[in-house]
Every structure is written in C-alpha cells, then in structure tokens.
Design an enzyme around this catalytic site. Structure first.
Site, PDB file in Angstrom:
ATOM      1  CG  ASP A  44      -1.625   1.206   1.509  1.00  0.00           C
ATOM      2  OD1 ASP A  44      -2.275   1.671   0.575  1.00  0.00           O
ATOM      3  OD2 ASP A  44      -1.575   1.734   2.638  1.00  0.00           O
TER       4      ASP A  44
ATOM      5  CG  ASP B  84      -1.930   7.671   2.760  1.00  0.00           C
ATOM      6  OD1 ASP B  84      -0.988   8.101   3.444  1.00  0.00           O
ATOM      7  OD2 ASP B  84      -3.093   8.066   2.876  1.00  0.00           O
TER       8      ASP B  84
ATOM      9  N   GLY C 111      -7.515   4.260   3.002  1.00  0.00           N
ATOM     10  CA  GLY C 111      -7.677   3.213   1.987  1.00  0.00           C
ATOM     11  C   GLY C 111      -8.989   3.308   1.224  1.00  0.00           C
TER      12      GLY C 111
ATOM     13  NE  ARG D 147      -9.475  12.387  -5.381  1.00  0.00           N
ATOM     14  CZ  ARG D 147      -8.880  12.660  -6.529  1.00  0.00           C
ATOM     15  NH1 ARG D 147      -9.447  13.505  -7.377  1.00  0.00           N
ATOM     16  NH2 ARG D 147      -7.726  12.112  -6.861  1.00  0.00           N
TER      17      ARG D 147
ATOM     18  CB  SER E  89      -3.875   7.379  -4.093  1.00  0.00           C
ATOM     19  OG  SER E  89      -3.642   8.715  -4.503  1.00  0.00           O
TER      20      SER E  89
ATOM     21  CG  ASN F  67      -3.555  12.577  -6.427  1.00  0.00           C
ATOM     22  OD1 ASN F  67      -3.593  13.194  -7.476  1.00  0.00           O
ATOM     23  ND2 ASN F  67      -4.494  12.682  -5.504  1.00  0.00           N
TER      24      ASN F  67
ATOM     25  CG  ASP G 121      -2.046   2.546   6.399  1.00  0.00           C
ATOM     26  OD1 ASP G 121      -2.339   2.183   5.242  1.00  0.00           O
ATOM     27  OD2 ASP G 121      -2.354   3.647   6.864  1.00  0.00           O
TER      28      ASP G 121
HETATM   29  P1  B16 Z   1      -6.798  10.171  -3.956  1.00  0.00           P
HETATM   30  P2  B16 Z   1      -3.790   4.126  -0.271  1.00  0.00           P
HETATM   31  C1  B16 Z   1      -5.698   6.010  -0.319  1.00  0.00           C
HETATM   32  O1  B16 Z   1      -4.385   5.605  -0.580  1.00  0.00           O
HETATM   33  C2  B16 Z   1      -5.790   6.806   0.957  1.00  0.00           C
HETATM   34  O2  B16 Z   1      -5.493   5.986   2.077  1.00  0.00           O
HETATM   35  C3  B16 Z   1      -7.192   7.345   1.125  1.00  0.00           C
HETATM   36  O3  B16 Z   1      -7.274   8.124   2.306  1.00  0.00           O
HETATM   37  C4  B16 Z   1      -7.556   8.197  -0.094  1.00  0.00           C
HETATM   38  O4  B16 Z   1      -8.883   8.702   0.005  1.00  0.00           O
HETATM   39  C5  B16 Z   1      -7.410   7.336  -1.332  1.00  0.00           C
HETATM   40  O5  B16 Z   1      -6.088   6.840  -1.419  1.00  0.00           O
HETATM   41  C6  B16 Z   1      -7.729   8.089  -2.611  1.00  0.00           C
HETATM   42  O6  B16 Z   1      -6.741   9.055  -2.817  1.00  0.00           O
HETATM   43  O7  B16 Z   1      -7.809  11.188  -3.524  1.00  0.00           O
HETATM   44  O8  B16 Z   1      -5.387  10.671  -4.000  1.00  0.00           O
HETATM   45  O9  B16 Z   1      -7.209   9.476  -5.248  1.00  0.00           O
HETATM   46  O10 B16 Z   1      -3.784   3.985   1.235  1.00  0.00           O
HETATM   47  O11 B16 Z   1      -4.663   3.112  -0.971  1.00  0.00           O
HETATM   48  O12 B16 Z   1      -2.404   4.224  -0.845  1.00  0.00           O
HETATM   49 MG    MG Z   2      -2.891   3.076   3.350  1.00  0.00          MG
END
Ligand code: B16
Ligand code: MG
Length: 217
Positions: free
Chosen positions: A10, A12, A47, A50, A117, A119, A171
C-alpha cells in the site's frame, strides 16, 4: 507454508504518510460546510477512495448536496491535498522503506504498489520511487476501491504470480480486508488493536528485514 514470491505495498501509511494531508484537506472542506471531522473518524477513511470518502464525510455532517456540487468539492479537496503533496521530497519516505527495498531487490522478490489513490504516481515521483516497483496499480487502473480485492488481484496478475504467493503490507482496516478477500497473506503496519484481521502486525517498516518477515508468517 510456502514463502511469498511477491510483496505488494500500500502507499499511504506504509511507504509515505500522506494520511495527514488527506485529513487536513478533508477537514478544511468539512469546516467550509460548517462541521468538523475527528482524527478517529479519519481512521475509517484510510484506503477508501476519494468519492467514497466524500460520501462518508457528507453523511457524517448530515449534509445533502447535488452531484455537481459534490464533484466540485472533490476537486477542491484534491487541489488542497496536492498543494501539500507538492512539498514532498525523498525525505518523506517512511523509516525502514529504503533499507527493505534494497534487500528485496537483492533477493529478487517481485514488488507491486497497490493503492487506490489516483495521485499515486505523482507521489512516487516526488519521493523518487517511481522505478522501484515491478507493477503499479493505482486508482486510475481499478473500478472498485478497498475493501474490494481488485487492486491487489490486479497487482498479482501484472506480476504473474498467484494471490496465494503474495504478501500485502497495509496500514488500513479496509486494505487488510481487501488483501484477505484476494486470498493473500498480510502484514499490518500499525497497531494490532486496529488491524485485528492482519496475520502479523509491525508498528512500521523500520528495522524490518526479509528474515524477520519470513519468520513471522
Ligand atoms: P486520492 P492508499 C488512499 O491511498 C488513501 O489511504 C485514502 O485516504 C484516499 O482517500 C485514497 O487513497 C484516494 O486518494 O484522492 O489521492 O485518489 O492507502 O490506498 O495508498
Ligand atoms: Mg494506506
């Protein structure tokens, strides 16, 4: 049990900690709508995609909005989030990650990123880790966020390994569930009282070696 052939990470909360940036940006948005979100509430957003995060936050604040307004808010939140991401450097890589990746490369273990994400690649570029994964599965490649297993199943597929040969580092509660539903073993990164479904939990990747991982499974 056989040893894992591939490690799926993962992003984030495992490689970097942008959860705090997500929280700050979502909080700013909630405050602009007249309510607040706590750190405890934010735990449940980890996780989660958005769009789903926005729905959960609006329900929490008892706010009903048009689809058009929701789209505007999601874009606004992402702009605020990206302002914080643009300040990231390799110094933001969490402790233990660089050392573990050096060991993984030397051992010939395959790696994939499994993040919902959109991003993710931008963040990997900022921390100079874009070339460190054999496969990158992010929010742009999947239809369903965690706890759906899609992100990790796609990772296994791109690496050409069976899900049962994969070990997932996560996490988030939703991420551990996604990995379990994919039929993979899991290393929880955090605390055992939160990550109750993980096979093993370590507080972070700091000091973690392949030997320690293997003997913990
Ligand atoms: P984005 P992961 C997740 O990343 C985040 O934990 C989560 O809080 C967020 O809303 C999601 O990505 C979407 O992110 O807005 O940048 O597309 O933990 O899967 O790496
Ligand atoms: Mg995460």
């Amino acid at each position: 049990m056989n040893q894992p052939k591939a490690f799926l990470f993962d992003l984030d909360g495992v490689i970097v900690d942008t959860a705090i940036y997500h929280y700050q940006a979502w909080r700013r948005m909630a405050n602009s709508l007249g309510f607040d979100i706590s750190e405890e509430f934010n735990e449940g957003l980890k996780g989660v995609s958005r769009v789903e995060s926005l729905e959960l936050i609006l329900a929490h604040g008892n706010v009903q909005l048009s689809e058009e307004r929701k789209a505007e808010l999601a874009t606004q939140k992402n702009d605020w989030y990206l302002e914080l991401v643009s300040l990231m450097t390799p110094a933001n890589v969490l402790p233990g990650v660089t050392e573990l990746f050096a060991e993984i490369k030397a051992a010939g273990i395959k790696t994939a990123l499994g993040s919902v994400s959109k991003n993710a690649k931008l963040i990997l570029a900022r921390i100079w880790m874009l070339d460190d994964f054999d496969a990158i599965i992010d929010g742009n490649k999947i239809q369903r966020g965690k706890p759906d297993p899609e992100v990790f199943l796609k990772g296994a597929e791109e690496l050409g390994v069976l899900p049962t040969d994969c070990l997932v580092f996560e996490d988030a509660v939703a991420g551990i569930e996604a990995a379990k539903r994919a039929g993979m073993r899991t290393i929880g990164v955090g605390t055992p009282d939160v990550l109750t479904q993980a096979d093993v939990v370590f507080p972070s990747l700091k000091g973690l070696t392949i030997e320690k991982i293997r003997s913990s499974l």
